[in-house]
Design an enzyme around this catalytic site. Sequence first.
Site, PDB file in Angstrom:
ATOM      1  N   SER A 154       0.843  -1.205   0.000  1.00  0.00           N
ATOM      2  CA  SER A 154       0.000   0.000   0.000  1.00  0.00           C
ATOM      3  C   SER A 154       0.868   1.240   0.000  1.00  0.00           C
ATOM      4  O   SER A 154       1.995   1.224   0.530  1.00  0.00           O
ATOM      5  CB  SER A 154      -0.898   0.016   1.237  1.00  0.00           C
ATOM      6  OG  SER A 154      -1.520   1.296   1.361  1.00  0.00           O
TER       7      SER A 154
ATOM      8  N   TYR B 179      -2.846  -0.975  10.333  1.00  0.00           N
ATOM      9  CA  TYR B 179      -2.920  -1.466   8.953  1.00  0.00           C
ATOM     10  C   TYR B 179      -1.617  -1.162   8.214  1.00  0.00           C
ATOM     11  O   TYR B 179      -1.063  -2.022   7.517  1.00  0.00           O
ATOM     12  CB  TYR B 179      -4.099  -0.803   8.241  1.00  0.00           C
ATOM     13  CG  TYR B 179      -4.126  -0.983   6.741  1.00  0.00           C
ATOM     14  CD1 TYR B 179      -4.633  -2.141   6.174  1.00  0.00           C
ATOM     15  CD2 TYR B 179      -3.633   0.004   5.888  1.00  0.00           C
ATOM     16  CE1 TYR B 179      -4.652  -2.304   4.788  1.00  0.00           C
ATOM     17  CE2 TYR B 179      -3.648  -0.150   4.509  1.00  0.00           C
ATOM     18  CZ  TYR B 179      -4.160  -1.306   3.961  1.00  0.00           C
ATOM     19  OH  TYR B 179      -4.169  -1.472   2.608  1.00  0.00           O
TER      20      TYR B 179
HETATM   21  P1  NAP Z   1     -11.896  -5.627  -1.056  1.00  0.00           P
HETATM   22  O1  NAP Z   1     -12.585  -4.979  -2.212  1.00  0.00           O
HETATM   23  O2  NAP Z   1     -12.477  -5.474   0.307  1.00  0.00           O
HETATM   24  O3  NAP Z   1     -11.683  -7.193  -1.380  1.00  0.00           O
HETATM   25  C1  NAP Z   1     -10.976  -7.962  -0.450  1.00  0.00           C
HETATM   26  C2  NAP Z   1     -10.757  -9.354  -0.997  1.00  0.00           C
HETATM   27  O4  NAP Z   1     -10.020 -10.100  -0.020  1.00  0.00           O
HETATM   28  C3  NAP Z   1     -12.055 -10.113  -1.230  1.00  0.00           C
HETATM   29  O5  NAP Z   1     -11.881 -10.982  -2.299  1.00  0.00           O
HETATM   30  C4  NAP Z   1     -12.245 -10.879   0.079  1.00  0.00           C
HETATM   31  O6  NAP Z   1     -12.978 -12.080  -0.088  1.00  0.00           O
HETATM   32  C5  NAP Z   1     -10.808 -11.192   0.456  1.00  0.00           C
HETATM   33  N1  NAP Z   1     -10.680 -11.297   1.921  1.00  0.00           N
HETATM   34  C6  NAP Z   1     -10.767 -10.312   2.826  1.00  0.00           C
HETATM   35  N2  NAP Z   1     -10.649 -10.801   4.076  1.00  0.00           N
HETATM   36  C7  NAP Z   1     -10.494 -12.142   3.937  1.00  0.00           C
HETATM   37  C8  NAP Z   1     -10.328 -13.207   4.856  1.00  0.00           C
HETATM   38  N3  NAP Z   1     -10.310 -13.017   6.186  1.00  0.00           N
HETATM   39  N4  NAP Z   1     -10.195 -14.468   4.368  1.00  0.00           N
HETATM   40  C9  NAP Z   1     -10.215 -14.689   3.035  1.00  0.00           C
HETATM   41  N5  NAP Z   1     -10.373 -13.717   2.116  1.00  0.00           N
HETATM   42  C10 NAP Z   1     -10.515 -12.458   2.559  1.00  0.00           C
HETATM   43  O7  NAP Z   1     -10.371  -5.103  -0.919  1.00  0.00           O
HETATM   44  P2  NAP Z   1      -9.498  -4.223  -1.923  1.00  0.00           P
HETATM   45  O8  NAP Z   1      -9.733  -2.803  -1.614  1.00  0.00           O
HETATM   46  O9  NAP Z   1      -9.629  -4.713  -3.307  1.00  0.00           O
HETATM   47  O10 NAP Z   1      -8.023  -4.556  -1.372  1.00  0.00           O
HETATM   48  C11 NAP Z   1      -7.243  -5.605  -1.911  1.00  0.00           C
HETATM   49  C12 NAP Z   1      -5.820  -5.433  -1.395  1.00  0.00           C
HETATM   50  O11 NAP Z   1      -5.307  -4.181  -1.814  1.00  0.00           O
HETATM   51  C13 NAP Z   1      -5.699  -5.467   0.120  1.00  0.00           C
HETATM   52  O12 NAP Z   1      -4.527  -6.146   0.492  1.00  0.00           O
HETATM   53  C14 NAP Z   1      -5.616  -3.997   0.480  1.00  0.00           C
HETATM   54  O13 NAP Z   1      -4.948  -3.795   1.696  1.00  0.00           O
HETATM   55  C15 NAP Z   1      -4.829  -3.458  -0.686  1.00  0.00           C
HETATM   56  N6  NAP Z   1      -5.001  -2.026  -0.940  1.00  0.00           N
HETATM   57  C16 NAP Z   1      -6.232  -1.502  -1.218  1.00  0.00           C
HETATM   58  C17 NAP Z   1      -6.353  -0.151  -1.484  1.00  0.00           C
HETATM   59  C18 NAP Z   1      -7.678   0.490  -1.840  1.00  0.00           C
HETATM   60  O14 NAP Z   1      -7.756   1.720  -1.906  1.00  0.00           O
HETATM   61  N7  NAP Z   1      -8.723  -0.272  -2.112  1.00  0.00           N
HETATM   62  C19 NAP Z   1      -5.213   0.683  -1.424  1.00  0.00           C
HETATM   63  C20 NAP Z   1      -3.987   0.103  -1.139  1.00  0.00           C
HETATM   64  C21 NAP Z   1      -3.881  -1.234  -0.895  1.00  0.00           C
HETATM   65  P3  NAP Z   1     -14.442 -12.253   0.623  1.00  0.00           P
HETATM   66  O15 NAP Z   1     -15.277 -11.103   0.169  1.00  0.00           O
HETATM   67  O16 NAP Z   1     -14.950 -13.575   0.165  1.00  0.00           O
HETATM   68  O17 NAP Z   1     -14.134 -12.200   2.086  1.00  0.00           O
END
Ligand code: NAP
Length: 248
Positions: free
Chosen positions: A141, A154
């Site tokens: 991130s 986080y």
């Molecule tokens: P998201 O839309 O909330 O999706 C999260 C994904 O991870 C889903 O497929 C979810 O599956 C899975 N997941 C979450 N908790 C889990 C658990 N306990 N066990 C198994 N699977 C789990 O998240 P996102 O925003 O795309 O983020 C993806 C990655 O990018 C993360 O590592 C996040 O920290 C990083 N990131 C995001 C952003 C942002 O702005 N969005 C910025 C920087 C970094 P289920 O729905 O089936 O639980």
Amino acid sequence: MGTLAGKTALVTGGSRGIGRGIAERLGREGARVAVHYGSNEAAAKETVATIEAGGGSAFAIGAELGVPGDAAALWAEFDRQADGLDILVNNAGIALYGHIQEIQEADYERVFAINAKAPFFIIQQGLDRLRDGGRIINISSGVTRIAFPVTAAYSMTKGAIDVLTHTLAHQLGPRGITVNAVAPGIIETEVLDGLPQEQKSQMAAYSTFDRIGQPSDVADVVSFIASDDARWITGQRIDATGGSALGL
Ligand code: NAP
């Protein structure tokens, strides 16, 4: 022929958000994609269907992360449908908001269990399955470069991911495996649904391009790192924040 034809990829959290974008992109490049999910099987099946509709190949695997035995459960599911892999993308993660004074111990432990411990043991138990010349791509991130006191715990989990990345790159080089981290900035996922436009405009302004990133902005970078063209890049944290917070 796509750049990843003949390769097998696993994208944790490939069912939604950034992971879905990555899974779909790798699928378009010809990789057979294991789309992992935690609890939302329907979302994983949608991702699989999209990849298949584009002429690609994919399958869904479910395993809750952040609980004892999570990595073993994930690999057992994976082994039922594939024989080894070439590209591992550790993307699944959760956010945790709060300044240091506000974070409860149980929430701290949970965010570390899902964001830092799970990738560690998924890699540990995946090393025998990952073929020589393979790729490990960890989703970090922008918060490991830009201070956000409101995500203190986080941010620490992502700092751990950055260190794991360059440490493993050193160990796995002799096998021709590259290990890199891709660090997104603010990306449009369901988390942002329903936020007032004013707040979204403030978020967009972090990027020098003055827009919120899309999952495809990150997926395109991951696809490059997964390809043979990126064979000489390892141990790096690749900033994919759209030039967030470049200067005062
Ligand atoms: P998201 O839309 O909330 O999706 C999260 C994904 O991870 C889903 O497929 C979810 O599956 C899975 N997941 C979450 N908790 C889990 C658990 N306990 N066990 C198994 N699977 C789990 O998240 P996102 O925003 O795309 O983020 C993806 C990655 O990018 C993360 O590592 C996040 O920290 C990083 N990131 C995001 C952003 C942002 O702005 N969005 C910025 C920087 C970094 P289920 O729905 O089936 O639980």
